[in-house]
Design a protein around this motif. Structure first.
Motif, mmCIF file in Angstrom:
data_model
loop_
_atom_site.group_PDB
_atom_site.id
_atom_site.type_symbol
_atom_site.label_atom_id
_atom_site.label_comp_id
_atom_site.label_asym_id
_atom_site.label_seq_id
_atom_site.Cartn_x
_atom_site.Cartn_y
_atom_site.Cartn_z
ATOM 1 N N ARG A 17 0.854 -0.975 -0.160
ATOM 2 C CA ARG A 17 0.030 0.112 -0.064
ATOM 3 C C ARG A 17 0.912 1.357 -0.006
ATOM 4 N N PRO A 18 1.405 1.783 -0.962
ATOM 5 C CA PRO A 18 2.084 2.959 -1.238
ATOM 6 C C PRO A 18 1.226 4.060 -0.501
ATOM 7 N N THR A 19 -0.048 4.167 -0.650
ATOM 8 C CA THR A 19 -0.771 5.119 0.006
ATOM 9 C C THR A 19 -0.770 5.138 1.518
ATOM 10 N N ALA A 20 -0.173 4.064 1.943
ATOM 11 C CA ALA A 20 -0.168 4.036 3.531
ATOM 12 C C ALA A 20 1.051 4.967 3.981
ATOM 13 N N TYR A 21 2.089 4.996 3.276
ATOM 14 C CA TYR A 21 3.180 5.888 3.370
ATOM 15 C C TYR A 21 2.813 7.497 3.718
ATOM 16 N N LEU A 22 1.466 7.719 3.037
ATOM 17 C CA LEU A 22 1.091 9.169 3.099
ATOM 18 C C LEU A 22 0.058 9.397 4.089
ATOM 19 N N ILE A 23 -0.773 8.327 4.217
ATOM 20 C CA ILE A 23 -2.103 8.410 5.043
ATOM 21 C C ILE A 23 -2.108 7.182 6.114
ATOM 22 N N ASP A 24 -2.139 7.630 7.072
ATOM 23 C CA ASP A 24 -2.501 6.393 8.243
ATOM 24 C C ASP A 24 -3.539 5.412 7.739
ATOM 25 N N PRO A 25 -2.888 4.177 7.543
ATOM 26 C CA PRO A 25 -3.714 3.013 7.102
ATOM 27 C C PRO A 25 -5.007 2.956 7.871
ATOM 28 N N GLN A 26 -5.018 3.044 9.205
ATOM 29 C CA GLN A 26 -6.060 3.072 10.185
ATOM 30 C C GLN A 26 -6.932 3.851 9.684
ATOM 31 N N ALA A 27 -6.815 5.211 8.903
ATOM 32 C CA ALA A 27 -7.638 6.074 8.701
ATOM 33 C C ALA A 27 -8.390 5.638 7.331
ATOM 34 N N MET A 28 -8.118 4.800 6.634
ATOM 35 C CA MET A 28 -8.552 4.558 5.286
ATOM 36 C C MET A 28 -9.743 3.500 5.428
ATOM 37 N N PRO A 29 -10.909 3.496 4.592
ATOM 38 C CA PRO A 29 -10.522 4.257 3.395
ATOM 39 C C PRO A 29 -11.256 6.023 3.751
ATOM 40 N N SER A 31 -13.007 9.658 2.954
ATOM 41 C CA SER A 31 -13.917 10.262 1.852
ATOM 42 C C SER A 31 -13.170 11.206 1.196
ATOM 43 N N SER A 32 -13.831 11.634 0.155
ATOM 44 C CA SER A 32 -12.978 12.566 -0.714
ATOM 45 C C SER A 32 -12.866 13.772 -0.254
ATOM 46 N N LEU A 33 -13.695 14.455 0.730
ATOM 47 C CA LEU A 33 -13.482 15.486 1.471
ATOM 48 C C LEU A 33 -12.268 15.341 2.463
ATOM 49 N N ALA A 34 -11.973 14.223 3.210
ATOM 50 C CA ALA A 34 -11.114 14.047 4.077
ATOM 51 C C ALA A 34 -9.753 13.843 3.312
ATOM 52 N N LEU A 35 -9.841 13.192 2.204
ATOM 53 C CA LEU A 35 -8.498 13.477 1.282
ATOM 54 C C LEU A 35 -8.164 14.762 0.799
ATOM 55 N N TYR A 36 -9.170 15.382 0.428
ATOM 56 C CA TYR A 36 -8.887 16.925 0.145
ATOM 57 C C TYR A 36 -8.233 17.743 1.137
ATOM 58 N N ARG A 37 -8.793 17.496 2.143
ATOM 59 C CA ARG A 37 -8.035 18.181 3.419
ATOM 60 C C ARG A 37 -6.600 17.844 3.684
ATOM 61 N N LEU A 38 -6.414 16.534 3.739
ATOM 62 C CA LEU A 38 -5.134 16.312 3.933
ATOM 63 C C LEU A 38 -4.248 16.649 2.714
#
Length: 157
Positions: A17-29, A31-38
């Protein structure tokens, strides 16, 4: 090797999961809004560097420089001075696109090695462009995502 055979041959690597390097895997999936804010707030350069380092292809092709729009050494100097370096929103969005593309290709092809092989070669469906070269542009990224979905569904051109 067929895509489905490759997928079955390496279920461990398909969990990559390359995205897990950027975002806490516990927080996935997210929402689009949450991703926008990050993305708006910016990813830490150290996290982006770790994501890039997880891929031999990304490391060899200076993806970090592509994401930043300049040499990654500049950010390294700032980090050495004790500053926490955050990417701007454009850089963070680009970093996430690279992470998502590698993650998706790994799932579709069954392992990271095959995914990187595909990402680093010209693709007839993409008018002969190399997927890795068009990911940084949102429309190019969307084209790569669309084709990966077609491969996954068994629709080949």
């Amino acid at each position: 090797m067929m895509v489905s055979e490759a997928r079955r041959s390496s279920s461990i690597e398909s969990d990559f999961r390359p995205t897990a390097y950027l975002i806490d895997p516990q927080a996935m999936p997210l929402s689009s809004l949450a991703l926008y804010r990050l993305v708006r707030d910016g990813f830490a350069l150290a996290k982006v560097r770790a994501m890039v380092a997880s891929s031999p292809l990304y490391s060899a092709t200076s993806v970090l420089d592509r994401i930043l729009g300049y040499s990654g050494r500049r950010g390294q100097r700032q980090e050495k001075q004790g500053h926490r370096v955050l990417l701007n929103a454009r850089q963070s969005a680009t970093a996430f696109q690279y992470a998502q593309a590698l993650e998706r290709a790994t799932v579709v092809f069954g392992n990271q090695r095959l995914a990187e092989h595909w990402l680093g070669r010209p693709c007839k469906f993409l008018a002969g462009d190399v997927p890795l070269d068009i990911i940084e542009n949102w429309w190019g990224f969307q084209s790569v995502e669309d084709y990966l979905q077609k491969i996954e569904l068994g629709i080949y051109h």
